[in-house]
Design an enzyme around this catalytic site. Structure first.
Site, PDB file in Angstrom:
ATOM      1  N   GLY A 226       0.838  -1.192   0.000  1.00 31.29           N
ATOM      2  CA  GLY A 226       0.000   0.000   0.000  1.00 31.29           C
ATOM      3  C   GLY A 226       0.871   1.239   0.000  1.00 31.29           C
ATOM      4  CB  SER A 227      -0.017   4.743   0.533  1.00 33.92           C
ATOM      5  OG  SER A 227      -0.685   4.616   1.763  1.00 33.92           O
ATOM      6  CD  GLU A 246       6.970  -5.728  -1.749  1.00 36.86           C
ATOM      7  OE1 GLU A 246       7.282  -4.886  -2.616  1.00 36.86           O
ATOM      8  OE2 GLU A 246       7.700  -6.679  -1.446  1.00 36.86           O
ATOM      9  CG  LEU A 247       5.855   0.766   1.742  1.00 36.40           C
ATOM     10  CD1 LEU A 247       6.563   1.613   2.785  1.00 36.40           C
ATOM     11  CD2 LEU A 247       4.465   0.369   2.227  1.00 36.40           C
ATOM     12  CB  CYS A 280       3.593   0.111  -6.938  1.00 37.68           C
ATOM     13  SG  CYS A 280       3.763  -1.587  -7.455  1.00 37.68           S
ATOM     14  CD  GLU A 374       2.757   5.917  -5.181  1.00 40.57           C
ATOM     15  OE1 GLU A 374       2.305   6.005  -4.025  1.00 40.57           O
ATOM     16  OE2 GLU A 374       2.996   4.838  -5.740  1.00 40.57           O
TER      17      GLU A 374
END
Ligand code: NAD
Length: 470
Positions: A226-227, A246-247, A280, A374
């Site tokens: 996620g963020s 996992e960003l 992503c 982002e």
């Protein structure tokens, strides 16, 4: 749909609507889970972990393989669900199901490969001569799998697959906007023969149930995609647990003067606009050598303008909507802000509800939000550079480091890029948006820690015990 807790499909009076992002119509509802539901799910998962710890590797393999086969049989149904809840095109959703089948198949195979190793204790001076040393891998126990909206099936499989392959019980917390694919995956796992308490799927808003899940001491491992900000929040609240993060990212793609700009333009379209830029590893910052800057923009503009946008369910549509209107409005604002402060709109820049036109912004400076934050939307920010040193400095000028790309035929430049760019994935002659599900995948810096890809993730789903026979 209902959520799955304690071996039962359960409902609640309070519901969360699941909305088609293109039409705004309601697709379904799911129960609004509470902290009490999380508590019940963790209690069941603790029992499920005890059951899973006794399930032999071969049986874990057969269950996961069967689940992969069932997914493959139901490709069309799953693809339609993904498009309806997430908005991506049916072609993109079908590709996601194909990848999920791979992820589950790889996970099945990895259940048979999990092992420790011998440790040469006799290599220690003095006391080790007659000792036998080895390691044993054991499951963590209860794994919390928290997933984002943008790949509502495959990213859940990247957590559930290795988690079960390693012999854990898994609690899925799917994204609030896209819970249906995860609930259907739960059905598939049960049909494949998974012990009922080994899986729980709790739906509802991230803040309330996410915090309850992450702070529960019975949860031993959190795997989160996620963020950046939510990931950091979880790291603060989780306490002493194993975590995989996992960003986000703002991936750079460097175009050297010897690159074929037509090919790079094509790669920009697929790498920057698939899933409306909500990937992503989407191509966000395109860094282009001065010598080919104009040619690249000339090649890119007509290709971006040729993209057919609209309802993901409609034939021939190449780009669907963004997940929420507020996200499309945010992208619109960042593009306007860039243009107001000196960048140039090459094409796009229009919004209608959740639909944001595929957009190219040139002459972008690194401090503009469209470059340094982002974006997670269908726009690329193009910046000019003069030397490879400048390009690498620009690529590294980010808190993120998930994927970076370089287009060149020059080996020296390629080696310099590989050595000096701080990124978990490095692509030569491709956009940053390249992933096959078997590879080790994860970011550096604020893009996270730990790796996915079943062969790597399975290790993160276990603890290592050291044994010494004296
Ligand atoms: P998000 O961070 O808003 O939500 C992710 C998940 O966290 C959701 O399930 C949400 O409900 C949950 N959540 C929210 N608050 C929580 C809390 N306090 N505790 C626990 N869980 C909580 O992200 P999103 O908008 O769904 O997804 C987009 C983000 O995901 C982007 O930043 C993107 O880059 C990132 N992403 C990363 C990867 C990767 O592999 N690195 C892959 C896909 C997406």
């Amino acid at each position: 749909m209902k959520m799955y807790i304690g071996g039962q499909w359960v409902d609640r009076d309070e519901k969360v609507p699941v909305v088609n992002p293109y039409s705004g119509s309601q697709v379904d509802t799911v129960p609004r889970g509470s902290a009490a539901d999380v508590d019940a799910a963790v209690t069941s998962a603790v029992a499920g972990a005890a059951v899973m710890a006794e399930v032999p590797a071969y049986q874990r393999y057969t269950i996961l393989k069967k689940a992969a086969d069932l997914l493959a049989e139901r490709t069309q149904e799953f693809a339609r669900t993904i498009t309806m809840e997430e908005g991506k095109t049916l072609a993109e959703a079908t590709a996601e199901v194909g990848r999920a089948v791979q992820t589950m198949t790889l996970s099945a195979e990895e259940s048979k490969r999990l092992h420790g190793e011998t440790v040469p204790l006799d290599a220690a001076p003095g006391i080790g001569a007659h000792l036998l040393g080895f390691t044993v891998r054991v499951p963590c126990g209860v794994v919390a799998a928290i997933s984002p909206f943008n790949f509502p099936l495959n990213l859940v499989c990247h957590k559930v697959g290795p988690g079960l392959a390693a012999g854990n019980a898994v609690i899925i917390k799917p994204a609030s906007d896209t819970p249906l694919s995860a609930l259907k995956l739960t059905e598939v796992l049960l049909e494949a023969g998974l012990p009922p308490l080994a899986i729980q799927c709790v739906t509802g808003p991230g803040g309330a149930i996410g915090d309850a899940l992450c702070t529960d001491p019975r949860v031993r491992k959190i795997t989160f995609t996620g963020s950046r900000d939510v990931g950091e929040h979880i790291c603060h609240t989780a306490g002493l647990k194993k975590v995989t993060m996992e960003l986000g990212a703002n991936c750079p793609m460097i175009v050297m003067p010897d690159a074929d700009v037509e090919k790079v333009a094509q790669a920009t379209v697929s790498g920057g606009f698939s899933n409306a830029g909500q990937v992503c590893i989407s191509t966000q910052r395109v860094l282009v050598g001065s010598q080919v800057y104009g040619d690249y923009l000339d090649a890119l503009k007509p290709q971006v303008e040729g993209l057919r946008t609209g309802d993901g369910l409609a034939e021939g549509v190449q780009m669907g909507p963004m997940i929420r209107e507020s996200d499309a409005a945010r992208v619109d604002q960042w593009v306007r802000e860039a243009v107001d402060t000196g960048a140039r709109l090459v094409t796009g820049g229009d919004r209608s509800g959740t639909m944001y036109a595929p957009t190219v912004v040139a002459d972008v400076r690194p401090e503009m939000r469209i470059s340094c934050d982002e974006l997670f939307g269908p726009a690329v920010a193009v910046t000019r550079f003069d030397t490879i040193e400048d390009a690498i400095a620009l690529a590294n000028d980010s808190v993120y480091g998930l994927s970076a790309a370089l287009y060149t035929q020059n080996l020296d430049w390629a080696m310099k890029f590989v050595r000096q760019v701080h990124s978990g994935n490095l692509m030569i002659n491709s956009s940053p948006q390249f992933r096959v599900d078997l590879m080790p995948y994860g970011g550096l810096k604020d893009s996270g820690m730990g790796k996915e890809g079943p062969g790597y993730a399975i290790h993160e789903m276990t603890e290592l015990k050291m044994v010494a026979f004296h």
